[in-house]
Design an enzyme around this catalytic site. Structure first.
Site, PDB file in Angstrom:
ATOM      1  N   HIS A  16       0.808  -1.215   0.000  1.00 32.17           N
ATOM      2  CA  HIS A  16       0.000   0.000   0.000  1.00 32.17           C
ATOM      3  C   HIS A  16       0.848   1.276   0.000  1.00 32.17           C
ATOM      4  O   HIS A  16       0.349   2.362  -0.254  1.00 32.17           O
ATOM      5  CB  HIS A  16      -0.956   0.000   1.205  1.00 32.17           C
TER       6      HIS A  16
ATOM      7  N   ASP B 241      -2.359   1.786  -4.683  1.00 29.55           N
ATOM      8  CA  ASP B 241      -3.645   1.723  -3.997  1.00 29.55           C
ATOM      9  C   ASP B 241      -4.493   0.628  -4.614  1.00 29.55           C
ATOM     10  O   ASP B 241      -4.225   0.169  -5.722  1.00 29.55           O
ATOM     11  CB  ASP B 241      -4.376   3.055  -4.131  1.00 29.55           C
TER      12      ASP B 241
END
Lengths: 80, 395
Positions: free
Chosen positions: B370, B374
């Site tokens: 992350h 995304d």
């Protein structure tokens, strides 16, 4: 080739792929891949090795007929 | 000593394949190294002449320690092959950076490689002892103030390396334990440092399987293609479309990779894993990829991989195969930022043109870092991968 010779060939190839296998404990009437940890690459290599030693052509469409050792050896015996 | 996989912190020289004075071509194998997980053939990053061997057979040194010196036309005296940054982007082959992690990954992080001619800090006593016992100070790790080498350091370095003859491989038990511990440290690091996100999609394989059956019917048995080769190619093309999943997280930032080198997670028969790279997978044909797959899996299982294969992966693939679990939520191999998992292919009810049919399907998961991407971009990646598998003839 006799069934005994074919059986010896199959075990020879199998032991190269899965050295931990003891031929004596394998059941010929049960699916091989339930007894030995073979992935699809191992199974392909088994058939390639058997083809190279026996000359028997094994079309991919026949793979489902070759689930047990007995089936594989009978298949080879009919064609070698 | 090159970094041969994220989970390696030291290596043992088993064999030198070249002698001092031998000419070396780029990519040529110069040494055989034991990394605890496997024996790896180390290739030279640079052409030249082998000027000096700095680490002898049987010796174990930390990653980053120069193991040989190659004199080349341009890089005379540069330490090689180990710590020289490769001209090609193989960042995983660099010595580990000071970790962003709160604590070092290994209790003894490797000392920075010394450049030939650089002054060695050592106490006078340490120098005398080193001279008496024939210890090369440039190879000793100093534990005194500012890394000064002390007498104790020299004494430790003078202890002969493990007496195991290079020819006898470690017993399988030891090898399995060492591999477990190497995997443990890489996975600890991954779960400590990488904020994973997981997404998944189901891919209809009816077209791909039909096409593959037609192709394989025309191919001799040794050239038949497994679905895994299609997965590798589709993944590699999708990674080219969504480049933020293909590369490395380094020093607080994402570094995209130039090529797509797919790290194939291979399970070994006696337990453990290796992740050799299928290089430039997006540029290869399915036949080439299948040949690479067979070759690399066979050599991984025989413990015969090369340094460019174990270190260069830019994204990883785990394929549970036709007898495995239905889906997998993987752990990313640092410093990569994505791992794609293929579950078992199963017949599933699928709605096609308003009718329900039964098609072979595979559940594909993405474990993404992350920090680097995304879920939205991850979703684009999975969509691209699924689209590629719907057009197998274009793979």
């Amino acid at each position: 080739m006799t069934a005994a010779q074919l059986r010896a060939i199959v075990f020879e190839v199998l032991s190269e792929i899965a050295p931990e296998v003891e031929p004596g404990v394998l059941r010929g009437d049960q699916p091989l891949r339930d007894q030995v940890d073979l992935d699809s690459m191992d199974f392909l290599n088994l058939l390639v090795g058997v083809h190279q030693r026996t000359g028997v052509e094994i079309p991919e469409a026949d793979y489902p007929k070759l689930a047990t050792l007995d089936q594989l050896i009978a298949y080879l015996a009919q064609r070698s | 000593m090159p970094l041969l996989g994220a989970d390696m912190d030291r290596g043992k020289i088993l064999e030198w394949r070249k002698q001092v004075g031998d000419p070396i071509a780029r990519g040529e194998i110069v040494a055989l190294v034991d990394t605890d997980k496997a024996e790896i053939e180390v290739e030279s990053f640079t052409p030249g002449v082998l000027e000096a061997i700095l680490v002898g057979v049987g010796e174990t040194v930390p990653v980053g320690t120069p193991i040989a010196r190659i004199a080349g036309a341009e890089a005379r005296g540069a330490p090689a092959p180990a710590p020289t940054p490769a001209p090609a982007p193989t960042p995983a082959a660099l010595p580990p950076k000071p970790a962003v992690a709160p604590k070092p990954v290994s209790p003894l992080p490797p000392s920075p490689p010394r450049i030939a001619g650089e002054r060695v800090r050592a106490s006078p006593l340490a120098r005398r002892v080193a001279a008496e016992r024939g210890v090369d100070l440039t190879r000793v790790r100093g534990t005194g103030t500012d890394g000064t080498i002390t007498r104790d350091d020299v004494e430790r370095a003078a202890v002969p390396a493990a007496p195991t003859p290079a020819t006898s491989p470690a017993p399988v038990r030891d090898r399995a334990a060492a591999m477990r511990s190497a995997i443990a440290s890489a996975m600890e690091r991954a779960n400590r440092e990488i904020p994973h996100y997981y997404i998944e999609t189901r891919v209809d394989l009816a077209r791909a399987q039909r096409w593959l059956a037609e192709q394989n019917a025309m191919r001799p048995i040794a050239e038949r293609i497994l679905p895994a080769a299609l997965f590798v190619k589709a993944l590699a093309l999708a990674a080219r479309e969504v480049p933020e999943l293909n590369g490395f997280w380094r020093d607080g930032g994402f570094v995209p990779a130039d090529g797509v080198h797919v790290g194939l997670i291979v399970s070994l028969r006696h337990g453990g894993l290796l992740a050799p790279a299928l290089r430039d997978a997006s540029d290869k044909t399915l036949a080439e990829l299948m040949a690479d797959l067979r070759d690399v899996v066979a050599r991984a299982r025989a413990g015969k991989l090369r340094s460019s294969e174990v270190a260069g992966a830019t994204i990883s693939l785990t394929n549970l195969g036709d007898q495995g679990a239905e889906r997998v939520y993987g752990v990313i191999m640092p410093p990569q930022v994505a791992l794609v998992g293929f579950g078992r292919v199963l017949d599933q009810p699928v709605a096609v043109d308003g009718l329900v049919g039964v098609h072979p399907c595979v559940d594909v998961t993405l474990a993404g870092d992350h920090r680097a991407s995304d879920g939205h971009r991850g979703g684009r990646f999975l969509a691209a991968l699924a689209r590629r598998l719907q057009a197998p003839e274009q793979l």
